[in-house]
Write a protein that holds these residues in place. Sequence first.
Motif, PDB file in Angstrom:
ATOM      1  N   GLY A 202       0.801  -1.226   0.000  1.00 45.37           N
ATOM      2  CA  GLY A 202       0.000   0.000   0.000  1.00 45.37           C
ATOM      3  C   GLY A 202       0.828   1.268   0.000  1.00 45.37           C
ATOM      4  N   LEU A 203       2.095   1.146  -0.389  1.00 43.48           N
ATOM      5  CA  LEU A 203       2.984   2.310  -0.354  1.00 43.48           C
ATOM      6  C   LEU A 203       3.001   3.064  -1.673  1.00 43.48           C
ATOM      7  N   VAL A 204       2.813   2.350  -2.780  1.00 45.73           N
ATOM      8  CA  VAL A 204       2.828   2.976  -4.103  1.00 45.73           C
ATOM      9  C   VAL A 204       1.741   2.353  -4.968  1.00 45.73           C
ATOM     10  N   LYS A 205       1.479   2.994  -6.084  1.00 44.74           N
ATOM     11  CA  LYS A 205       0.584   2.439  -7.104  1.00 44.74           C
ATOM     12  C   LYS A 205       1.303   2.520  -8.437  1.00 44.74           C
ATOM     13  N   ILE A 206       1.364   1.405  -9.138  1.00 45.41           N
ATOM     14  CA  ILE A 206       2.064   1.353 -10.418  1.00 45.41           C
ATOM     15  C   ILE A 206       1.112   1.823 -11.522  1.00 45.41           C
ATOM     16  N   LEU A 207       1.563   2.822 -12.282  1.00 45.53           N
ATOM     17  CA  LEU A 207       0.800   3.361 -13.393  1.00 45.53           C
ATOM     18  C   LEU A 207       1.657   3.284 -14.659  1.00 45.53           C
ATOM     19  N   PRO A 208       1.068   3.433 -15.843  1.00 45.24           N
ATOM     20  CA  PRO A 208       1.864   3.396 -17.078  1.00 45.24           C
ATOM     21  C   PRO A 208       2.934   4.496 -17.078  1.00 45.24           C
TER      22      PRO A 208
END
Length: 229
Positions: A202-208
Amino acid sequence: MLRLDDLIDSVLFEGVQQEGVRMALEGSTELTYPAGEILIRQDAQGEALYLLRSGVVRVSRISLGGRMRVLGDLYAPAVLGETAALGSSARSATVTALEEVRTLVIYRDHLERVMTRYPKVLWNLAKLLADRVTQLNDELIAAGISTEASMAQSLSKLYLHRLEAQAAQPEMLPISVTDLSHRLSSSRETAHRLLKRLQVRGLVKILPNSVLILDHRGLEKLLYQLGEE
Protein backbone atom coordinates in the motif's frame (compact mmCIF):
# COMPACT_ATOMS: atom_id res chain seq x y z
CA MET A 1 18.03 38.44 -21.29
CA LEU A 2 19.86 37.50 -18.09
CA ARG A 3 18.58 39.04 -14.88
CA LEU A 4 20.01 39.36 -11.40
CA ASP A 5 17.12 37.28 -10.05
CA ASP A 6 18.28 34.39 -12.24
CA LEU A 7 21.28 34.00 -9.94
CA ILE A 8 20.29 35.52 -6.64
CA ASP A 9 17.91 32.68 -5.70
CA SER A 10 20.49 29.96 -6.42
CA VAL A 11 21.98 28.05 -3.49
CA LEU A 12 25.37 28.97 -4.94
CA PHE A 13 24.82 32.64 -4.16
CA GLU A 14 22.96 32.35 -0.87
CA GLY A 15 24.17 35.14 1.45
CA VAL A 16 26.48 36.60 -1.22
CA GLN A 17 26.59 40.38 -1.57
CA GLN A 18 24.60 41.69 -4.50
CA GLU A 19 27.80 43.02 -6.08
CA GLY A 20 29.16 39.47 -6.12
CA VAL A 21 26.01 38.12 -7.76
CA ARG A 22 26.19 40.90 -10.34
CA MET A 23 29.83 40.05 -11.04
CA ALA A 24 28.88 36.39 -11.63
CA LEU A 25 26.00 37.45 -13.86
CA GLU A 26 28.31 39.53 -16.06
CA GLY A 27 30.29 36.40 -16.92
CA SER A 28 27.29 34.10 -17.42
CA THR A 29 25.91 32.75 -20.66
CA GLU A 30 22.30 31.65 -21.09
CA LEU A 31 21.76 28.37 -22.94
CA THR A 32 18.54 26.50 -23.68
CA TYR A 33 18.41 22.76 -24.42
CA PRO A 34 15.42 20.88 -25.90
CA ALA A 35 14.19 17.60 -24.43
CA GLY A 36 16.60 14.75 -25.13
CA GLU A 37 19.67 16.93 -25.67
CA ILE A 38 22.83 16.30 -23.65
CA LEU A 39 24.11 19.20 -21.53
CA ILE A 40 27.13 17.42 -20.09
CA ARG A 41 28.75 14.28 -21.47
CA GLN A 42 30.63 11.76 -19.31
CA ASP A 43 34.44 11.80 -19.70
CA ALA A 44 34.42 15.15 -21.55
CA GLN A 45 36.65 17.85 -20.10
CA GLY A 46 34.69 20.14 -17.82
CA GLU A 47 35.25 23.88 -18.01
CA ALA A 48 31.97 25.29 -16.75
CA LEU A 49 29.37 25.15 -14.03
CA TYR A 50 25.68 25.10 -14.97
CA LEU A 51 22.83 26.67 -13.04
CA LEU A 52 19.58 24.96 -13.97
CA ARG A 53 16.95 27.70 -14.06
CA SER A 54 13.96 25.74 -15.40
CA GLY A 55 13.15 22.17 -16.36
CA VAL A 56 14.37 18.72 -15.33
CA VAL A 57 17.53 16.81 -16.22
CA ARG A 58 18.61 13.20 -15.73
CA VAL A 59 22.07 12.29 -14.48
CA SER A 60 23.47 8.95 -15.65
CA ARG A 61 26.78 7.16 -15.82
CA ILE A 62 28.22 4.31 -17.88
CA SER A 63 30.21 1.87 -15.73
CA LEU A 64 33.52 0.29 -16.71
CA GLY A 65 31.53 -2.77 -17.75
CA GLY A 66 29.45 -0.68 -20.12
CA ARG A 67 26.27 -0.75 -18.02
CA MET A 68 24.18 2.40 -17.75
CA ARG A 69 23.22 3.60 -14.26
CA VAL A 70 20.75 6.41 -13.65
CA LEU A 71 22.00 8.43 -10.69
CA GLY A 72 18.93 10.61 -10.37
CA ASP A 73 16.86 13.50 -11.71
CA LEU A 74 17.53 17.14 -10.84
CA TYR A 75 14.84 19.80 -10.84
CA ALA A 76 15.38 23.53 -11.20
CA PRO A 77 16.87 25.35 -9.44
CA ALA A 78 19.96 23.16 -9.25
CA VAL A 79 23.72 23.29 -9.80
CA LEU A 80 25.37 20.98 -12.36
CA GLY A 81 28.98 20.20 -13.19
CA GLU A 82 30.44 21.72 -10.06
CA THR A 83 33.17 19.09 -9.57
CA ALA A 84 34.81 19.36 -12.97
CA ALA A 85 34.43 23.14 -12.95
CA LEU A 86 36.70 23.31 -9.90
CA GLY A 87 39.55 21.42 -11.54
CA SER A 88 40.78 19.81 -14.70
CA SER A 89 39.03 16.48 -14.15
CA ALA A 90 36.72 14.97 -16.75
CA ARG A 91 32.97 14.93 -16.30
CA SER A 92 31.90 12.04 -14.09
CA ALA A 93 28.41 11.64 -15.56
CA THR A 94 26.14 12.54 -18.45
CA VAL A 95 23.33 15.06 -17.93
CA THR A 96 20.38 14.92 -20.33
CA ALA A 97 17.38 17.23 -20.58
CA LEU A 98 14.09 15.43 -19.88
CA GLU A 99 12.18 18.48 -21.07
CA GLU A 100 13.25 21.87 -22.37
CA VAL A 101 15.63 23.35 -19.85
CA ARG A 102 17.10 26.82 -19.41
CA THR A 103 20.56 27.16 -17.91
CA LEU A 104 23.11 29.78 -16.97
CA VAL A 105 26.70 28.76 -17.67
CA ILE A 106 29.65 30.17 -15.72
CA TYR A 107 33.08 29.20 -17.02
CA ARG A 108 35.88 28.18 -14.70
CA ASP A 109 38.14 31.21 -15.11
CA HIS A 110 35.32 33.63 -14.31
CA LEU A 111 34.06 31.44 -11.46
CA GLU A 112 37.55 31.51 -9.93
CA ARG A 113 37.58 35.31 -10.02
CA VAL A 114 34.18 35.48 -8.37
CA MET A 115 35.15 33.01 -5.61
CA THR A 116 38.44 34.84 -4.96
CA ARG A 117 36.64 38.13 -4.45
CA TYR A 118 33.58 36.67 -2.72
CA PRO A 119 34.65 33.59 -0.68
CA LYS A 120 31.03 32.98 0.38
CA VAL A 121 30.44 31.51 -3.09
CA LEU A 122 33.21 28.97 -2.45
CA TRP A 123 31.71 28.17 0.95
CA ASN A 124 28.28 27.59 -0.63
CA LEU A 125 29.87 25.33 -3.22
CA ALA A 126 31.60 23.35 -0.46
CA LYS A 127 28.25 22.92 1.33
CA LEU A 128 26.68 21.73 -1.91
CA LEU A 129 29.40 19.14 -2.42
CA ALA A 130 29.02 17.99 1.21
CA ASP A 131 25.28 17.51 0.66
CA ARG A 132 26.00 15.46 -2.46
CA VAL A 133 28.40 13.25 -0.49
CA THR A 134 25.76 12.73 2.20
CA GLN A 135 23.20 11.69 -0.43
CA LEU A 136 25.71 9.31 -1.97
CA ASN A 137 26.39 7.77 1.44
CA ASP A 138 22.65 7.25 1.95
CA GLU A 139 22.45 5.50 -1.42
CA LEU A 140 25.44 3.29 -0.62
CA ILE A 141 23.95 2.35 2.75
CA ALA A 142 20.63 1.45 1.12
CA ALA A 143 22.42 -0.56 -1.56
CA GLY A 144 24.28 -2.45 1.17
CA ILE A 145 21.00 -3.43 2.81
CA SER A 146 19.08 -4.81 -0.18
CA THR A 147 17.79 -3.96 -3.64
CA GLU A 148 14.39 -3.34 -2.07
CA ALA A 149 15.94 -0.76 0.26
CA SER A 150 17.63 0.88 -2.74
CA MET A 151 14.28 1.13 -4.49
CA ALA A 152 12.59 2.65 -1.45
CA GLN A 153 15.42 5.15 -1.09
CA SER A 154 15.36 6.05 -4.78
CA LEU A 155 11.59 6.62 -4.85
CA SER A 156 11.70 8.62 -1.63
CA LYS A 157 14.53 10.84 -2.92
CA LEU A 158 12.74 11.56 -6.18
CA TYR A 159 9.53 12.45 -4.33
CA LEU A 160 11.39 14.84 -2.01
CA HIS A 161 13.17 16.49 -4.96
CA ARG A 162 9.84 17.05 -6.70
CA LEU A 163 8.31 18.37 -3.48
CA GLU A 164 11.19 20.81 -2.98
CA ALA A 165 10.94 21.97 -6.60
CA GLN A 166 7.19 22.54 -6.10
CA ALA A 167 6.42 20.27 -9.02
CA ALA A 168 2.79 19.71 -9.87
CA GLN A 169 1.60 16.51 -8.17
CA PRO A 170 4.98 15.72 -6.57
CA GLU A 171 3.69 12.29 -5.55
CA MET A 172 3.29 11.33 -9.22
CA LEU A 173 6.79 10.18 -10.14
CA PRO A 174 7.49 10.21 -13.90
CA ILE A 175 9.48 7.00 -13.78
CA SER A 176 9.02 3.65 -15.49
CA VAL A 177 10.05 0.16 -14.42
CA THR A 178 12.89 0.34 -16.94
CA ASP A 179 14.04 3.65 -15.40
CA LEU A 180 14.03 2.02 -11.97
CA SER A 181 16.07 -0.93 -13.20
CA HIS A 182 18.68 1.54 -14.48
CA ARG A 183 18.71 3.30 -11.12
CA LEU A 184 19.14 0.04 -9.22
CA SER A 185 21.53 -1.64 -11.70
CA SER A 186 19.13 -4.58 -11.70
CA SER A 187 17.08 -6.42 -14.29
CA ARG A 188 13.72 -5.06 -15.33
CA GLU A 189 12.09 -8.19 -13.91
CA THR A 190 13.66 -7.58 -10.49
CA ALA A 191 12.59 -3.94 -10.48
CA HIS A 192 9.02 -4.86 -11.41
CA ARG A 193 8.84 -7.57 -8.74
CA LEU A 194 10.06 -5.21 -6.01
CA LEU A 195 7.73 -2.45 -7.16
CA LYS A 196 4.79 -4.88 -7.00
CA ARG A 197 5.83 -5.75 -3.46
CA LEU A 198 5.67 -2.06 -2.50
CA GLN A 199 2.25 -1.82 -4.15
CA VAL A 200 0.97 -4.79 -2.12
CA ARG A 201 2.15 -2.99 1.02
CA GLY A 202 0.00 0.00 0.00
CA LEU A 203 2.98 2.31 -0.35
CA VAL A 204 2.83 2.98 -4.10
CA LYS A 205 0.58 2.44 -7.10
CA ILE A 206 2.06 1.35 -10.42
CA LEU A 207 0.80 3.36 -13.39
CA PRO A 208 1.86 3.40 -17.08
CA ASN A 209 5.34 5.01 -17.13
CA SER A 210 4.88 6.45 -13.64
CA VAL A 211 4.69 5.52 -9.97
CA LEU A 212 2.24 7.16 -7.57
CA ILE A 213 3.49 7.53 -4.00
CA LEU A 214 0.60 6.66 -1.69
CA ASP A 215 2.42 6.67 1.64
CA HIS A 216 5.79 8.43 1.69
CA ARG A 217 6.13 8.16 5.45
CA GLY A 218 5.50 4.43 5.20
CA LEU A 219 8.13 4.21 2.47
CA GLU A 220 10.72 5.85 4.71
CA LYS A 221 9.66 3.66 7.64
CA LEU A 222 10.15 0.57 5.49
CA LEU A 223 13.67 1.73 4.65
CA TYR A 224 14.52 1.97 8.35
CA GLN A 225 12.94 -1.43 9.05
CA LEU A 226 14.97 -3.06 6.29
CA GLY A 227 18.10 -1.49 7.74
CA GLU A 228 17.42 -3.06 11.14
CA GLU A 229 16.94 -6.57 9.79
